[in-house]
Design an enzyme around this catalytic site. Structure first.
Site, PDB file in Angstrom:
ATOM      1  N   CYS A  97      -3.688   4.082   9.421  1.00 29.84           N
ATOM      2  CA  CYS A  97      -2.438   3.567   9.995  1.00 29.84           C
ATOM      3  C   CYS A  97      -1.901   4.447  11.120  1.00 29.84           C
ATOM      4  O   CYS A  97      -0.722   4.363  11.474  1.00 29.84           O
ATOM      5  CB  CYS A  97      -1.374   3.444   8.907  1.00 29.84           C
ATOM      6  SG  CYS A  97      -1.825   2.276   7.631  1.00 29.84           S
ATOM      7  N   CYS A 147       0.837  -1.198   0.000  1.00 23.85           N
ATOM      8  CA  CYS A 147       0.000   0.000   0.000  1.00 23.85           C
ATOM      9  C   CYS A 147       0.880   1.259   0.000  1.00 23.85           C
ATOM     10  O   CYS A 147       0.664   2.183  -0.795  1.00 23.85           O
ATOM     11  CB  CYS A 147      -0.926  -0.031   1.218  1.00 23.85           C
ATOM     12  SG  CYS A 147      -2.164   1.276   1.240  1.00 23.85           S
ATOM     13  N   CYS A 148       1.905   1.288   0.863  1.00 26.97           N
ATOM     14  CA  CYS A 148       2.822   2.438   0.894  1.00 26.97           C
ATOM     15  C   CYS A 148       3.578   2.562  -0.420  1.00 26.97           C
ATOM     16  O   CYS A 148       3.874   3.672  -0.874  1.00 26.97           O
ATOM     17  CB  CYS A 148       3.823   2.301   2.044  1.00 26.97           C
ATOM     18  SG  CYS A 148       3.206   2.858   3.640  1.00 26.97           S
ATOM     19  N   CYS A 160      -1.346   8.476   7.387  1.00 25.59           N
ATOM     20  CA  CYS A 160      -2.671   8.132   6.856  1.00 25.59           C
ATOM     21  C   CYS A 160      -3.590   7.710   8.012  1.00 25.59           C
ATOM     22  O   CYS A 160      -3.144   7.060   8.965  1.00 25.59           O
ATOM     23  CB  CYS A 160      -2.561   6.970   5.881  1.00 25.59           C
ATOM     24  SG  CYS A 160      -1.626   7.351   4.402  1.00 25.59           S
ATOM     25  N   CYS A 163       7.376   4.039   6.408  1.00 26.18           N
ATOM     26  CA  CYS A 163       6.623   3.829   5.162  1.00 26.18           C
ATOM     27  C   CYS A 163       7.526   3.342   4.038  1.00 26.18           C
ATOM     28  O   CYS A 163       7.050   2.906   3.001  1.00 26.18           O
ATOM     29  CB  CYS A 163       5.913   5.105   4.742  1.00 26.18           C
ATOM     30  SG  CYS A 163       7.026   6.506   4.623  1.00 26.18           S
TER      31      CYS A 163
HETATM   32  S1  SF4 Z   1       0.465   4.670   5.648  1.00 28.29           S
HETATM   33 FE1  SF4 Z   1      -1.111   3.035   5.574  1.00 28.29          FE
HETATM   34  S2  SF4 Z   1      -2.793   3.789   4.302  1.00 28.29           S
HETATM   35 FE2  SF4 Z   1      -1.006   5.161   3.988  1.00 28.29          FE
HETATM   36  S3  SF4 Z   1      -0.042   4.371   2.183  1.00 28.29           S
HETATM   37 FE3  SF4 Z   1       0.977   3.377   3.907  1.00 28.29          FE
HETATM   38  S4  SF4 Z   1      -0.160   1.462   4.340  1.00 28.29           S
HETATM   39 FE4  SF4 Z   1      -1.407   2.757   2.942  1.00 28.29          FE
END
Ligand code: SF4
Length: 238
Positions: A210, A124-125, A207, A233
């Site tokens: 998280c 996701c990151c 985010c 991240c």
């Molecule tokens: S901090 Fe969490 S929601 Fe944001 S990009 Fe990374 S995994 Fe995704």
């Protein structure tokens, strides 16, 4: 230090000498040095945390029209988006750009499944932060970050000027010696805007899915990715 450096032309020995010379300067001088080096080819990747407010204020004294980017994952708190609008009002000349990921949240869900941040936060990151930053850094020689050494063991050895192998760039970190107390003293002394979530036990804000509040004197980043073993991240790992 009159030569302009880039990732490919800054040998390790010279990097050490640059850092040795910068150690004797104050934060504003480090920022001035960086903009003298790279001008518009230096961008500040701001996450609009407390350190970000300090750095934006200092940068605006050196280069009022500096380029500032924000990695807009589409998953930030509404308070963070509100703060960015406040910053735009206070520093109207700054060129703040919201960097977008390739995939909308709906497209990401379709391709990778619902709530990717829960079952694969690294992926996701990567999709929402790392690849967008890679693209934003294309064509620029250096980027700036508000990392502080005391934030975490993984940040304890950050220098003012760093070779960033991950993004094949140079990363400048003018706040490495600042303590959390000094950051807040500066914010309060100059009445800077800041994210109201800081007053609700969120020392570090990323985010929304998280980021959790942190109670007591826990590590200031303890609320980030608290549902997994992840601590960064990936923007600052090599
Ligand atoms: S901090 Fe969490 S929601 Fe944001 S990009 Fe990374 S995994 Fe995704």
């Amino acid at each position: 230090m009159g030569v302009t450096f880039s990732y490919t032309t800054l040998p390790k020995e010279e990097l050490a000498e640059v850092n040795r010379q910068l150690e004797q300067k104050d934060t504003l001088d480090v920022i001035k040095w960086a903009y003298d080096q790279w001008g518009d080819e230096l961008i500040y990747a701001c996450s609009f945390g407390a350190e970000g407010m300090v750095l934006i204020d200092l940068i605006s004294k050196v280069k009022a029209d500096a380029k500032v980017i924000f990695l807009d994952t589409h998953l930030h708190f509404k308070e963070t988006y509100g703060l960015i609008e406040e910053v735009k009002q206070r520093y109207p000349l700054l060129r703040i750009e919201m960097i977008q990921p390739d995939l909308s949240l709906q497209e990401q869900e379709k391709q990778y499944g619902d709530q990717l941040w829960l079952h694969n936060p690294d992926q996701c990151c990567r999709l929402r932060k790392i690849i967008p930053l890679q693209k934003a850094l294309t064509g620029v020689k250096a980027w700036m970050s508000g990392l502080r050494r005391e934030q975490s063991p993984t940040r304890a050895h950050v220098q003012f000027v760093n070779l960033d192998h991950k993004f094949q760039s140079i990363k400048v970190c003018p706040l490495i010696h600042w303590t959390w107390e000094e950051v807040w003293l500066y914010i309060k002394s100059f009445n800077l805007p800041y994210n109201p979530l800081h007053d609700q036990d969120y020392p570090s804000i990323g985010c929304e899915p998280c980021t959790l509040p942190v109670q007591g004197k826990a590590d200031s980043r303890a609320g980030r990715w608290a549902h997994s073993a992840k601590t960064e991240c990936g923007l600052h790992s090599q």
